[in-house]
Design a protein around this motif. Structure first.
Motif, short mmCIF file in Angstrom:
data_model
loop_
_atom_site.label_atom_id
_atom_site.label_comp_id
_atom_site.label_asym_id
_atom_site.label_seq_id
_atom_site.Cartn_x
_atom_site.Cartn_y
_atom_site.Cartn_z
N ILE A 38 0.84 -1.20 0.00
CA ILE A 38 0.00 0.00 0.00
C ILE A 38 0.86 1.25 0.00
CG2 ILE A 38 -1.65 1.35 1.35
CD1 ILE A 38 -2.83 -1.33 2.33
N ALA A 39 1.91 1.24 0.82
CA ALA A 39 2.81 2.40 0.90
C ALA A 39 3.47 2.67 -0.45
CB ALA A 39 3.86 2.17 1.97
N ARG A 40 3.93 1.61 -1.12
CA ARG A 40 4.56 1.78 -2.44
C ARG A 40 3.56 2.33 -3.46
NH1 ARG A 40 7.21 -3.20 -1.06
NH2 ARG A 40 5.58 -4.35 -2.17
N TYR A 41 2.33 1.82 -3.40
CA TYR A 41 1.29 2.27 -4.32
C TYR A 41 0.98 3.74 -4.12
CZ TYR A 41 -3.54 2.80 -6.07
OH TYR A 41 -4.68 3.24 -6.69
N ARG A 42 0.82 4.14 -2.88
CA ARG A 42 0.50 5.54 -2.59
C ARG A 42 1.66 6.46 -2.97
NH1 ARG A 42 -2.63 5.97 3.10
NH2 ARG A 42 -3.24 7.94 2.13
N THR A 48 3.86 10.67 -9.29
CA THR A 48 3.38 11.05 -10.63
C THR A 48 2.29 12.12 -10.57
OG1 THR A 48 1.91 9.11 -10.55
CG2 THR A 48 3.98 8.87 -11.75
N GLY A 49 2.08 12.69 -9.40
CA GLY A 49 1.13 13.79 -9.25
C GLY A 49 -0.33 13.38 -9.30
N LEU A 50 -0.62 12.10 -9.05
CA LEU A 50 -1.99 11.62 -9.08
C LEU A 50 -2.61 11.68 -7.68
CD1 LEU A 50 -1.59 8.48 -11.37
CD2 LEU A 50 -2.50 10.72 -12.02
N VAL A 51 -3.80 12.20 -7.61
CA VAL A 51 -4.55 12.21 -6.36
C VAL A 51 -5.13 10.82 -6.14
CG1 VAL A 51 -6.53 13.18 -5.13
CG2 VAL A 51 -5.13 14.65 -6.61
N GLU A 52 -4.94 10.25 -4.96
CA GLU A 52 -5.46 8.90 -4.73
C GLU A 52 -6.98 8.90 -4.75
OE1 GLU A 52 -5.17 5.06 -1.70
OE2 GLU A 52 -4.13 6.93 -1.19
#
Length: 223
Positions: A38-42, A48-52
């Motif tokens: 999860i930490a790596r994904y977030r 890349t500037g993506l809002v989760e």
């Protein structure tokens, strides 16, 4: 105490709005943590500037709901980041697939789901009995699925072994994984039946590319 979590998601509905009905079951051994994944994904999203956002396969692909104002390239980025998360996260799965026109009623479909799920559990009973507690996570979206799952679990395992909990995808990453699995398996049906559309090809390429880059990778996790 050894615990197994089962996250359930479906694609389609039991009515007449779609040709297929799929039910995905994602199995996660609670002794194997996913915090690092999860930490790596977030972090990947942040880098890349993506809002989760809560991952939901069809809205990502179609540009619906919370992805309605998100451009195509950004939605592709969301899919790619989540695909990597799925590949790095420990789980197993199985999917039941049905063509709805082959069933004369919702009752007949429910019977088939219960029968096939019961058979699946019995064929792998040693796996399930290896856990002291089994937790079922499902948002209860379809009463047909809810009833079939309850009956199959009660038939094959002690009813006390299962704990049923509502699962809102935004609260559980593994529920989002179940949604992803269901979406990929439904896309596989479309490719197999030459019913893939422009949106499928825009995200996954032709059948060969889809099979190599998405389907084969996810099916390594089949239980």
């Amino acid at each position: 105490m050894k615990e197994l979590s089962i996250f359930i998601d479906e694609s389609g509905d039991v009515g007449s709005c779609s040709d297929y009905y799929l039910v995905a079951f994602v199995f996660h051994d609670q002794s194997i943590g996913i915090t690092a994944s999860i930490a790596r994904y977030r972090q990947a999203l942040s880098d890349t500037g993506l809002v989760e956002r809560t991952f939901h396969f069809t809205p990502v692909i179609r540009g619906h709901e919370q992805y309605g104002q998100v451009d195509l390239d950004t939605r592709k980025s969301y899919l790619m980041r989540f695909q990597i998360f799925v590949e790095k996260t420990p789980f197993r799965y199985m999917v039941l697939r049905y063509r709805k026109r082959e069933f004369s009623s919702e009752y007949m479909l429910a019977e088939r789901i219960e029968r096939e799920l019961t058979s699946f559990i019995r064929d792998r009973i040693e796996f399930f009995l290896g856990y002291d507690r089994i937790k079922i996570y499902y948002d209860n979206g379809q009463q047909t699925v809810k009833h079939a799952v309850h009956q199959a679990i009660h038939t094959c395992l002690a009813s006390s072994a299962a704990i049923y909990r509502n699962a809102v995808p935004k609260d559980y990453y593994m529920a989002q994984v179940a949604d992803y699995v269901c979406g990929i398996e439904l896309a596989a049906l479309r490719y197999e039946r030459h019913a893939d559309g422009a949106t499928d090809r825009r995200f996954f390429g032709d059948r060969r590319s889809f099979t190599k880059n998405y389907l084969k990778k996810i099916r390594r996790r089949l239980l």
